[in-house]
Write a protein that holds these residues in place. Structure first.
Motif, PDB file in Angstrom:
ATOM      1  N   SER A 138       0.802  -1.226   0.000  1.00 20.68           N
ATOM      2  CA  SER A 138       0.000   0.000   0.000  1.00 20.68           C
ATOM      3  C   SER A 138       0.832   1.271   0.000  1.00 20.68           C
ATOM      4  O   SER A 138       0.294   2.364  -0.181  1.00 20.68           O
ATOM      5  N   GLY A 139       2.147   1.145   0.228  1.00 21.10           N
ATOM      6  CA  GLY A 139       2.995   2.335   0.270  1.00 21.10           C
ATOM      7  C   GLY A 139       2.775   3.168   1.515  1.00 21.10           C
ATOM      8  O   GLY A 139       2.994   4.386   1.513  1.00 21.10           O
ATOM      9  N   LEU A 140       2.376   2.519   2.623  1.00 22.45           N
ATOM     10  CA  LEU A 140       2.108   3.195   3.892  1.00 22.45           C
ATOM     11  C   LEU A 140       2.818   2.453   5.015  1.00 22.45           C
ATOM     12  O   LEU A 140       2.753   1.214   5.072  1.00 22.45           O
ATOM     13  N   THR A 141       3.468   3.175   5.892  1.00 22.28           N
ATOM     14  CA  THR A 141       4.088   2.540   7.056  1.00 22.28           C
ATOM     15  C   THR A 141       3.120   2.621   8.225  1.00 22.28           C
ATOM     16  O   THR A 141       2.888   3.696   8.782  1.00 22.28           O
ATOM     17  N   ARG A 142       2.544   1.494   8.558  1.00 17.73           N
ATOM     18  CA  ARG A 142       1.643   1.428   9.699  1.00 17.73           C
ATOM     19  C   ARG A 142       2.450   1.251  10.983  1.00 17.73           C
ATOM     20  O   ARG A 142       3.574   0.761  10.964  1.00 17.73           O
ATOM     21  N   SER A 143       1.830   1.625  12.081  1.00 19.24           N
ATOM     22  CA  SER A 143       2.403   1.271  13.375  1.00 19.24           C
ATOM     23  C   SER A 143       1.979  -0.157  13.726  1.00 19.24           C
ATOM     24  O   SER A 143       1.044  -0.699  13.137  1.00 19.24           O
ATOM     25  N   PRO A 231      -4.033   5.032  18.052  1.00 19.17           N
ATOM     26  CA  PRO A 231      -3.777   5.834  16.852  1.00 19.17           C
ATOM     27  C   PRO A 231      -4.631   7.102  16.806  1.00 19.17           C
ATOM     28  O   PRO A 231      -5.825   7.089  17.130  1.00 19.17           O
ATOM     29  N   LEU A 232      -4.007   8.179  16.386  1.00 13.90           N
ATOM     30  CA  LEU A 232      -4.705   9.427  16.132  1.00 13.90           C
ATOM     31  C   LEU A 232      -5.338   9.374  14.744  1.00 13.90           C
ATOM     32  O   LEU A 232      -4.979   8.513  13.927  1.00 13.90           O
ATOM     33  N   PRO A 233      -6.275  10.260  14.450  1.00 14.60           N
ATOM     34  CA  PRO A 233      -6.843  10.283  13.101  1.00 14.60           C
ATOM     35  C   PRO A 233      -5.748  10.348  12.039  1.00 14.60           C
ATOM     36  O   PRO A 233      -4.783  11.111  12.156  1.00 14.60           O
ATOM     37  N   GLY A 234      -5.878   9.524  11.022  1.00 16.30           N
ATOM     38  CA  GLY A 234      -4.887   9.455   9.956  1.00 16.30           C
ATOM     39  C   GLY A 234      -3.815   8.413  10.183  1.00 16.30           C
ATOM     40  O   GLY A 234      -3.086   8.064   9.261  1.00 16.30           O
ATOM     41  N   GLN A 235      -3.693   7.913  11.417  1.00 10.19           N
ATOM     42  CA  GLN A 235      -2.712   6.868  11.708  1.00 10.19           C
ATOM     43  C   GLN A 235      -3.366   5.492  11.604  1.00 10.19           C
ATOM     44  O   GLN A 235      -4.584   5.351  11.706  1.00 10.19           O
ATOM     45  N   GLN A 412       8.234   7.135  -0.426  1.00  6.82           N
ATOM     46  CA  GLN A 412       8.660   8.200   0.495  1.00  6.82           C
ATOM     47  C   GLN A 412       8.032   7.994   1.879  1.00  6.82           C
ATOM     48  O   GLN A 412       7.448   8.903   2.465  1.00  6.82           O
ATOM     49  N   ARG A 413       8.181   6.788   2.354  1.00  7.85           N
ATOM     50  CA  ARG A 413       7.632   6.459   3.664  1.00  7.85           C
ATOM     51  C   ARG A 413       8.760   6.049   4.600  1.00  7.85           C
ATOM     52  O   ARG A 413       9.835   5.623   4.163  1.00  7.85           O
ATOM     53  N   PRO A 414       8.542   6.191   5.935  1.00  5.94           N
ATOM     54  CA  PRO A 414       9.597   5.817   6.882  1.00  5.94           C
ATOM     55  C   PRO A 414       9.752   4.307   6.992  1.00  5.94           C
ATOM     56  O   PRO A 414       8.832   3.544   6.676  1.00  5.94           O
ATOM     57  N   ALA A 415      10.914   3.885   7.454  1.00  4.48           N
ATOM     58  CA  ALA A 415      11.134   2.470   7.741  1.00  4.48           C
ATOM     59  C   ALA A 415      10.219   2.038   8.880  1.00  4.48           C
ATOM     60  O   ALA A 415       9.798   2.849   9.717  1.00  4.48           O
ATOM     61  N   GLU A 416       9.936   0.760   8.932  1.00  2.00           N
ATOM     62  CA  GLU A 416       9.038   0.244   9.966  1.00  2.00           C
ATOM     63  C   GLU A 416       9.577   0.478  11.372  1.00  2.00           C
ATOM     64  O   GLU A 416       8.809   0.618  12.322  1.00  2.00           O
ATOM     65  N   ARG A 417      10.887   0.540  11.517  1.00  3.10           N
ATOM     66  CA  ARG A 417      11.437   0.811  12.850  1.00  3.10           C
ATOM     67  C   ARG A 417      11.089   2.222  13.335  1.00  3.10           C
ATOM     68  O   ARG A 417      11.178   2.522  14.525  1.00  3.10           O
ATOM     69  N   ASP A 418      10.731   3.093  12.380  1.00  5.16           N
ATOM     70  CA  ASP A 418      10.380   4.475  12.705  1.00  5.16           C
ATOM     71  C   ASP A 418       8.906   4.758  12.465  1.00  5.16           C
ATOM     72  O   ASP A 418       8.526   5.861  12.086  1.00  5.16           O
ATOM     73  N   HIS A 419       8.066   3.773  12.683  1.00  5.85           N
ATOM     74  CA  HIS A 419       6.639   3.958  12.410  1.00  5.85           C
ATOM     75  C   HIS A 419       6.068   5.112  13.251  1.00  5.85           C
ATOM     76  O   HIS A 419       6.651   5.511  14.277  1.00  5.85           O
ATOM     77  N   PRO A 420       4.939   5.669  12.873  1.00  7.09           N
ATOM     78  CA  PRO A 420       4.470   6.925  13.482  1.00  7.09           C
ATOM     79  C   PRO A 420       4.300   6.893  14.990  1.00  7.09           C
ATOM     80  O   PRO A 420       4.671   7.855  15.678  1.00  7.09           O
ATOM     81  N   PRO A 426       3.874  14.834  20.201  1.00 11.68           N
ATOM     82  CA  PRO A 426       2.916  15.923  19.992  1.00 11.68           C
ATOM     83  C   PRO A 426       3.525  17.268  20.390  1.00 11.68           C
ATOM     84  O   PRO A 426       4.513  17.320  21.131  1.00 11.68           O
ATOM     85  N   PRO A 427       2.949  18.357  19.912  1.00 11.87           N
ATOM     86  CA  PRO A 427       3.508  19.678  20.243  1.00 11.87           C
ATOM     87  C   PRO A 427       3.404  19.977  21.732  1.00 11.87           C
ATOM     88  O   PRO A 427       2.573  19.404  22.447  1.00 11.87           O
ATOM     89  N   GLU A 428       4.268  20.880  22.184  1.00 14.17           N
ATOM     90  CA  GLU A 428       4.202  21.302  23.578  1.00 14.17           C
ATOM     91  C   GLU A 428       2.845  21.934  23.848  1.00 14.17           C
ATOM     92  O   GLU A 428       2.385  22.776  23.093  1.00 14.17           O
ATOM     93  N   PRO A 429       2.189  21.546  24.933  1.00 11.32           N
ATOM     94  CA  PRO A 429       0.885  22.144  25.214  1.00 11.32           C
ATOM     95  C   PRO A 429       1.003  23.601  25.648  1.00 11.32           C
ATOM     96  O   PRO A 429       2.011  24.012  26.245  1.00 11.32           O
ATOM     97  N   GLU A 430      -0.014  24.372  25.321  1.00  9.21           N
ATOM     98  CA  GLU A 430      -0.120  25.724  25.847  1.00  9.21           C
ATOM     99  C   GLU A 430      -0.555  25.627  27.304  1.00  9.21           C
ATOM    100  O   GLU A 430      -1.545  24.967  27.618  1.00  9.21           O
ATOM    101  N   LEU A 431       0.171  26.284  28.194  1.00  6.67           N
ATOM    102  CA  LEU A 431      -0.142  26.190  29.615  1.00  6.67           C
ATOM    103  C   LEU A 431      -0.532  27.570  30.136  1.00  6.67           C
ATOM    104  O   LEU A 431       0.298  28.476  30.213  1.00  6.67           O
ATOM    105  N   PRO A 432      -1.798  27.753  30.471  1.00  6.71           N
ATOM    106  CA  PRO A 432      -2.260  29.046  30.981  1.00  6.71           C
ATOM    107  C   PRO A 432      -1.673  29.343  32.348  1.00  6.71           C
ATOM    108  O   PRO A 432      -1.137  28.448  33.018  1.00  6.71           O
TER     109      PRO A 432
END
Length: 835
Positions: A138-143, A231-235, A412-420, A426-432
């Motif tokens: 499929s040309g997709l690297t799954r976790s 998995p997040l959406p898209g994973q 153009q997909r990552p190796a399986e050892r580097d699956h998503p 995730p990005p650093e959270p905003e902390l009020p």
């Protein structure tokens, strides 16, 4: 038929038609004919062929080319890689030397002591190769994640053959006689290096060196609970499960209740149904095997189907079929044609345990399938060589097969050892800004204390983080009683996740609070959600039931950090509330600090155990927690109202340093030999009551609060050494001149004293008070009294430490109460009240 199944005649007709269709396809597609012939022990059933031929036609229609390798060339290669993988697995169990030319092994080529989980690993090889093939197709690297971590030989062997290794493996192993010999000799070598670390990067289970691994998989059943939340959406996540684990852990059959296409990626659960655990058939097998399991899973909202667990192509088809069905279900739900819970596709891969080698399907297959040691027994050696010969793949043929799996750049997909998911960050959270409460101007005036609930402060802090970070998927794992535990704002924001919301209740189909009366299952919701913001909350007494699943996360995280691959998921608060002392009214079963004690045993730099004394400290802890990654913070937080005594600045200092000298408390602390140290909100109040009496009687003393006792332990490795409080902090809290020390903790005294051993000045000068298993139906102060943590007990301890007579510091009625000569009510406890 009435039950919806086909009649025997209908089944026979369908079978004939399928056979004719398969034969016709093979005649018109030579490349399919070449693959369908099978290889060695790998055969392709008529059903698998029909499924694969339909898959090939479907992919052709939609123009999927994957990594650019034609489907039947790829599946032809997969058979050879799988066969070589099984060949390597049995060598890893039995051999000291490996020869890529496939020669027979002599007695001296075998290990003196064979070792391995051979049968399960043999079953996992076709599954794991099928995962690689599905990605290439499929040309997709799954976790991926595997629950049966003891089958690591399959993972490591296939990774080696496909050059999908992490640096520690790549530096030692390759497909040569020398490289493979080193590989099998490293397995269960038990050798230590000069640094006292294992000399081999291989483990009995998956470890920090296993390429693509996200868990050790040592606790059977926990992957079953976590995968649907991962998995997040898209994973996309492929999940390998075991039939043994199916009976190990309740809660896995709730997965369809939790999956939502709107906020979840695709999951492809595949059970390896080999029918055996170590000593006997699995309960599932005894109850009827795959047919029984299919009926059971249907009742629980799954859409199960059976595949051939011996064939890599069957796994390829299953992965793509599950994803296709799940996407179709999402579209139907979006169109209003279907409602949650969506029928979750679930593959049951049937194979005898240890298929492909000697004694498959017997109890012997679990560990050592040969009936004797081939190093010592000629018949066992002959059996090994005969069966291994059927698995051997000629080196040139294997190289050609492996090349089909090494075209990641085409897609153009990552190796399986580097699956998503293994590299999730995730990005650093905003902390009020942190909300701070005012403290009294005179904190020594006990009657003037203001009170508030630290759990309400935690709730406010978490709710602010949620509002500030709508892009980070939230999950709260909660067995029960969100409202009584003061998580009102959190519940109103996220709501319970249900399939049919009850009117007037805080429930929603897309709710972020996963609740079930199963501590491991709800903890899994938060621990699996590594791409989002999480919180676990439970009664403290029931937290011990979560220990196994939490510990599995901690050990893997600590090991990964030790090799320079720190986990980057946001740290998780594990909140223990309605805790031991607050559950004074609920008998001894609800009075148990074990979870905090267990978490103190773990590595302190990843297992942070925190005892916030008030609301301001709780808010500061929550702010600090979400600034860290890859840690679990066990927060023992009162839900009841306690004194607000720590300023915001002091709270931040306490979080930074692990403890605080309470400068406003005590009596002439600079002249004192005695220091009183509290750990726990209710313990602090008793210490301050005791401090007032000591001050009234002229006893010099200082008062400390330890927020994070693990910062004051004797470090057990360099990572803990970097985490513990520095010498300046220790000297400030425990100056050398203050050798008389009284500790009063939330937990039992013995584990606390062990953690604080560097601060212990000996039995004559140090005492530790805590929960000593004296429970009942009481109020908080009554429970403190029963466990000798009442302020009067502490005054007596202080008197004995400084060499004063207790009757110098306590009135006769007070002394009589703690010596068992009079009622405590009206002297050291309030007068009893009628219900």
């Amino acid at each position: 038929m009435a039950d919806g199944r086909s009649s025997p005649r209908e089944q026979a007709v369908a079978s004939v038609r399928r056979r004719e269709s398969v034969e016709a396809y093979r005649r018109s597609h030579p490349e399919a004919e070449r693959w369908a012939a099978g290889y060695g022990v790998i055969a392709h059933s008529e059903e698998t062929q029909a499924r694969v031929f339909a898959l090939a036609e479907g992919l052709g229609h939609v123009g999927v080319t994957g990594d650019g390798v034609p489907i039947f060339d790829l599946l032809h290669a997969a058979d050879r890689v799988a066969s070589a993988g099984m060949w390597l697995v049995v060598h890893q169990t039995y051999a000291r030397h490996v020869y890529t030319d496939g020669r027979e092994l002599a007695a001296s080529d075998f290990r003196a002591k064979p070792e391995g989980h051979t049968g399960g690993s043999l079953n996992m090889v076709p599954a794991y190769v099928g995962y690689f093939a599905a990605n290439a197709l499929s040309g997709l690297t799954r976790s991926w994640i595997m629950g049966q971590g003891h089958c690591v030989s399959a993972i490591d062997s296939v990774n080696l053959l496909l050059d999908n290794m992490l640096p520690e493996h790549a530096a030692r192993y390759d497909v040569s006689d020398e490289g493979l010999t080193r590989y099998v000799q490293d397995f269960y070598s038990y050798r230590l290096g000069p640094d006292s670390l294992p000399a081999s990067p291989l483990g009995s289970h998956m470890n920090q060196h296993t390429a693509g691994a996200m868990s050790e998989g040592g606790y059977l059943g926990f992957t079953e609970l976590e995968y649907v939340h991962m998995p997040l959406p898209g994973q996309r996540l492929v999940v390998f499960l075991s039939d043994g684990a199916f009976e190990e852990q309740r809660g896995s059959d709730w997965a369809p209740r939790w999956w939502r296409g709107e906020d979840s990626g695709l999951v492809a659960p595949i059970m390896i149904n080999n029918g055996r655990r170590i000593d006997q058939r699995t309960t599932l097998s005894q109850q009827g095997g795959a047919d029984w399991l299919s009926r059971h899973q249907k009742l629980n909202g799954f859409a199960p189907f059976v595949i051939d667990g011996k064939d890599p192509a069957a796994f390829v088809w299953a992965i793509l079929e599950i994803e296709g069905r799940l996407k179709a279900a999402s579209r139907a739900i979006e169109a209003g044609e279907l409602h949650y819970p969506a029928p979750l596709p679930y593959a049951i891969a049937v194979a005898p345990k240890g298929a492909g080698f000697a004694n498959a399907g017997t109890n012997l297959a679990h560990n050592l399938p040969l009936m004797a040691n081939p190093h010592l027994d000629a018949m066992a050696a002959e059996t090994f060589n005969r069966h291994a010969r059927r698995l051997w793949v000629a080196p040139a043929e294997l190289r050609d097969a492996v090349a089909c799996f090494q075209r990641h750049e085409h897609s153009q997909r990552p190796a399986e050892r580097d699956h998503p998911l293994v590299r999730i960050e995730p990005p650093e959270p905003e902390l009020p800004p942190v909300d701070e409460e005012r403290v009294p101007a005179d904190r020594g005036d006990i009657e003037g204390w203001r009170r508030s609930s630290p759990m309400e402060a935690l709730d406010r802090a978490f709710a602010r983080v949620l509002r500030a970070n709508p892009a980070l998927r939230p999950r709260v794992g909660n067995p029960d009683e969100m409202r009584s535990n003061r998580l009102l704002l959190t519940l109103d924001l996220l709501k319970f996740r249900v399939t049919e919301p009850e009117p007037g209740m805080p429930e929603a189909v897309g709710g972020g609070v996963v609740t079930a009366l199963n501590e491991e299952a709800v903890a899994a919701a938060a621990l699996g959600n590594k791409g989002g913001i999480n919180l676990i909350a439970t009664y403290e007494a029931f937290g011990a039931k979560m220990h196994g699943i939490v510990r599995q996360e901690l050990t893997f995280t600590a090991s990964a950090l030790a090799v320079g691959r720190p986990m980057r998921w946001p740290s998780v608060p594990l909140v223990l509330t309605s805790h031991t002392w607050e559950n004074s009214k609920n008998e001894t079963s609800h009075q148990d600090p074990s979870m905090a004690e267990l978490m103190l045993n773990e590595a302190s730099h990843v297992s942070r155990v925190i005892f916030p004394p008030d609301a301001n400290t709780t808010a500061a802890v929550m702010d600090a927690l979400f600034r860290t990654r890859g840690q679990i913070w066990t927060l023992v937080v009162p839900k009841g109202s306690v004194a607000s005594l720590v300023t915001g600045a002091e709270a931040r200092q306490m979080v930074e340093e692990g403890g605080l000298r309470l400068e406003w408390a005590g009596h002439r602390p600079d002249e004192a030999d005695l220091v009183l140290t509290a750990m726990g909100a209710y313990q602090l109040e008793e210490v301050l009551h005791a401090s007032r009496r000591l001050a009234e009687r002229g006893v010099d003393h200082a008062v400390n609060y330890l927020l994070e006792p693990g910062r004051f332990r004797a470090p057990r490795d360099p990572f803990e050494a970097a985490h513990v409080a520095g010498e300046q902090v220790r000297a400030r809290l425990f100056p050398g001149r203050q050798q008389l020390r009284l500790f009063v903790g939330h937990t039992r005294p013995e584990p606390l004293q062990g953690v604080l051993r560097p601060l212990d000045t000996g039995p004559a000068s140090t005492r530790v008070r805590g929960f000593i298993n004296q429970g009942g139906t009481l109020d908080v102060r009554g429970l403190l009294f029963r466990n000798r943590c009442n302020w009067a007990h502490l005054v007596r301890d202080a008197a004995e430490l400084v060499g004063r007579s207790p009757d110098d510091l306590l009135e006769e009625g007070e002394l009589a109460a703690i010596e068992g000569r009079g009622s405590p009510h009206g002297s050291v406890l309030p007068e009893s009240h009628e219900a």
